[in-house]
Scaffold this active site. Structure first.
Site, PDB file in Angstrom:
ATOM      1  N   LYS A  86       0.858  -1.195   0.000  1.00  0.00           N
ATOM      2  CA  LYS A  86       0.000   0.000   0.000  1.00  0.00           C
ATOM      3  C   LYS A  86       0.887   1.237   0.000  1.00  0.00           C
ATOM      4  O   LYS A  86       1.904   1.281   0.722  1.00  0.00           O
ATOM      5  CB  LYS A  86      -0.918  -0.028   1.234  1.00  0.00           C
ATOM      6  N   SER A 161      -9.953   1.575   2.377  1.00  0.00           N
ATOM      7  CA  SER A 161      -9.064   2.372   1.557  1.00  0.00           C
ATOM      8  C   SER A 161      -7.970   1.582   0.848  1.00  0.00           C
ATOM      9  O   SER A 161      -7.361   2.084  -0.093  1.00  0.00           O
ATOM     10  CB  SER A 161      -8.400   3.447   2.417  1.00  0.00           C
ATOM     11  N   SER A 185     -10.223  -0.807   6.573  1.00  0.00           N
ATOM     12  CA  SER A 185      -9.593  -0.644   5.255  1.00  0.00           C
ATOM     13  C   SER A 185      -8.852  -1.855   4.713  1.00  0.00           C
ATOM     14  O   SER A 185      -8.428  -1.824   3.557  1.00  0.00           O
ATOM     15  CB  SER A 185      -8.639   0.539   5.274  1.00  0.00           C
TER      16      SER A 185
HETATM   17  N1  GLN Z   1     -13.409   3.780   5.648  1.00  0.00           N
HETATM   18  C1  GLN Z   1     -12.937   4.232   6.929  1.00  0.00           C
HETATM   19  C2  GLN Z   1     -12.563   5.692   6.827  1.00  0.00           C
HETATM   20  O1  GLN Z   1     -12.794   6.252   5.824  1.00  0.00           O
HETATM   21  C3  GLN Z   1     -11.782   3.391   7.360  1.00  0.00           C
HETATM   22  C4  GLN Z   1     -10.531   3.733   6.675  1.00  0.00           C
HETATM   23  C5  GLN Z   1      -9.363   2.911   7.124  1.00  0.00           C
HETATM   24  O2  GLN Z   1      -9.499   1.878   7.761  1.00  0.00           O
HETATM   25  N2  GLN Z   1      -8.184   3.413   6.811  1.00  0.00           N
HETATM   26  O3  GLN Z   1     -12.042   6.260   7.721  1.00  0.00           O
END
Ligand code: GLN
Length: 497
Positions: A86, A161, A185
């Site tokens: 990532k 994400s 995410s």
């Molecule tokens: N979708 C969640 C957010 O937007 C979690 C994101 C994540 O785990 N980095 O914060």
């Protein structure tokens, strides 16, 4: 155990099998890499899993692995295994963008601990994967570099994400990848792309070199096509690191050794007051998972986790609060982008205005507000109290069960564009994943058949602090059941569920 091979039947496909073959000298790391680079060439234009493909660096790393084998040295447990990283994991001298314009041109002066550990184990980094900017989002549409598409259906999002990392594994660009999980995410994109994704117990994997979003919630973890591969990766990247003060000072618990133990006698919890929102197809797969585990000898136990339902609300105060503080460092002086202006204050503002996307700005404003004098106790302080209640409720539940089962995502993959203009609907994607970030407990998504439109469904297995061995045992049982169901369907000439 059966050996996985590609359709041509010559090269192994899982990380476990690739590493075994490369270590034994029956397959070269160079051949394994070239096959994956060819897969990237064939489909990356359509998928956009990567911000950067590291073909040259990967060829050098693979050659080093092959040279080790030729010289009788063991390259390590991930010998010759391609891995996608990532793009919020620091890579020495290699751009690390967090899919944000604000980091344009920045090259980290060091490798993240996980990157070092993978390389030391013989893995070959093939690229940096796309994400929602600074990991804020659930669809990878918030990337400054354009969305990633779901390899299963390219009109759909891969989740987020860590959408690029999930898509890279689902598309066969790499057998394993790393993501980060602050509120879901890793687990949500894993579910939407039909791969395994693991968020370890907070502190099991070092965050050193992970660009911080919300430091008290962030955890790095693997994606893979099999439960065994995620176990292998977690054993490799986990364990104490003095460079992260929140790292648990213990070795990571053994995982690969427990996968065949079955679930006989385990207590599997069904949360009776789980927040609503799962679509009927996803709910049906969860029921099928309970039935599968019961048939394999587990006991299904009803439990209440009353504060679970407040997780999302608490998260959207705590995570933005931490983000507003963590992202204060992007000031046009220390990293990446600088928009020139006549004085320093105007330069800060112009740089942050240009460099950050809408969702990141929304979070910074929300977090700054929640932390401001007069509101701190009412918002941030109260959210911390709710966080404590969630931990207490989980702790009580784990006195009577070994694991909890929930959906990983409320729905299967949605269409690109469907939710991007409605932040609140997007936030609901993480209803079932967020509570275990707040409590620090481990959770993973394991593919368990398909739902609407034949798209993948992930079942989430949650466990108590350092309960990874039990969590992986349950996931392995679900995986075995799916493999059996697929095999039966294949012999009947049917399409599997
Ligand atoms: N979708 C969640 C957010 O937007 C979690 C994101 C994540 O785990 N980095 O914060």
């Amino acid at each position: 155990m059966a050996t996985s091979t590609s359709s041509s039947g010559d090269l192994p496909t899982t990380a476990t099998d690739i590493a075994a073959a490369v270590r034994a000298g029956t397959v070269s790391a160079a051949d394994v890499l070239e096959r994956h680079l060819a897969a990237i060439d064939a489909r990356e234009g359509e998928i956009h899993a990567f911000n950067l493909v590291l073909a040259d660096e990967a060829r050098t790393a693979a050659a080093r692995v092959d040279a080790d084998v030729a010289a009788g040295r063991d390259p390590g447990p991930l010998a010759g295994v391609p891995v996608a990283l990532k793009d919020n994991l620091c890579t020495h001298g290699i751009p690390t963008t967090c899919s944000s314009k604000i980091l344009e041109g920045w090259r980290p002066p060091y490798d993240a601990t996980v990157v070092q550990r993978l390389a030391a184990a013989g893995a070959v980094a093939v690229g940096k994967t796309n994400l929602d900017e600074f990991a804020m989002g659930s669809s990878t549409e918030n990337s400054a570099f354009g969305p990633t598409r779901n390899p299963v259906d390219t009109s759909r999002v891969p989740g987020g994400s860590s959408g690029g990392s999930a898509a890279a594994v689902a598309a066969g660009f790499a057998p394993i990848s790393l993501g980060s999980d602050t509120g879901g995410s890793i687990r949500q994109p894993a579910a939407l792309c039909g791969v395994v994704g693991v968020k370890p117990t907070y502190g099991v994997v070092s965050r050193y070199g992970l660009v911080a979003f919300a430091s008290s919630l962030d955890q790095i973890g693997p994606f893979s096509t099999t439960v065994a591969d995620s176990a292998l990766v977690l054993e490799t990247i986990g364990g104490h690191d003095p460079m992260d003060s929140t790292s648990i000072p213990e070795p990571v618990p053994g995982l690969t050794a427990v996968l065949d133990q079955g679930v006989e006698g385990l207590r599997v919890g069904r949360i009776t007051d789980l927040p609503e929102g799962a679509s009927p197809d996803v709910a049906a797969r969860l029921e099928a998972a309970f039935d599968t585990l019961a048939a394999a000898g587990a006991t299904i136990v009803d439990v209440e986790v009353p504060a679970f339902t407040y997780g999302l609300t608490a998260y959207y105060l705590i995570a933005p609060a931490e983000a507003s503080s963590n992202l204060a460092r992007y000031d046009g002086v220390r990293y990446g982008l600088r928009v020139p202006a006549p004085d320093t204050n105007t330069m800060y503002m112009a740089t942050r205005h240009e460099g950050f996307g809408d969702e990141v700005k929304r979070r910074i404003m929300l977090g700054t507000y929640a932390l401001s004098a007069g509101y701190y106790d009412a918002y941030y302080g109260k959210a911390l109290k709710v966080r404590r209640l969630i931990s207490d409720d989980f702790a009580r539940a784990y006195q009577s069960v070994d694991v909890l089962l929930t959906p990983a995502s409320p729905t299967v993959a949605f269409r690109i564009g469907d939710k991007v203009d409605d932040p609140f609907t997007m936030y609901l994607c993480d209803t079932y994943t967020i509570p275990s970030n707040l409590s620090g407990h481990p959770g993973m998504s394991v593919p368990f058949g398909t739902g609407a439109d034949g798209l993948p469904v992930g079942v989430q297995v949650l466990a108590s602090t350092l309960g990874e061995p039990t969590m992986f045992r349950v996931a392995a049982e679900l995986e075995r059941a799916m493999a059996t169901a697929d095999a039966i369907a294949a012999t009947r000439g049917e399409v599997s569920s």
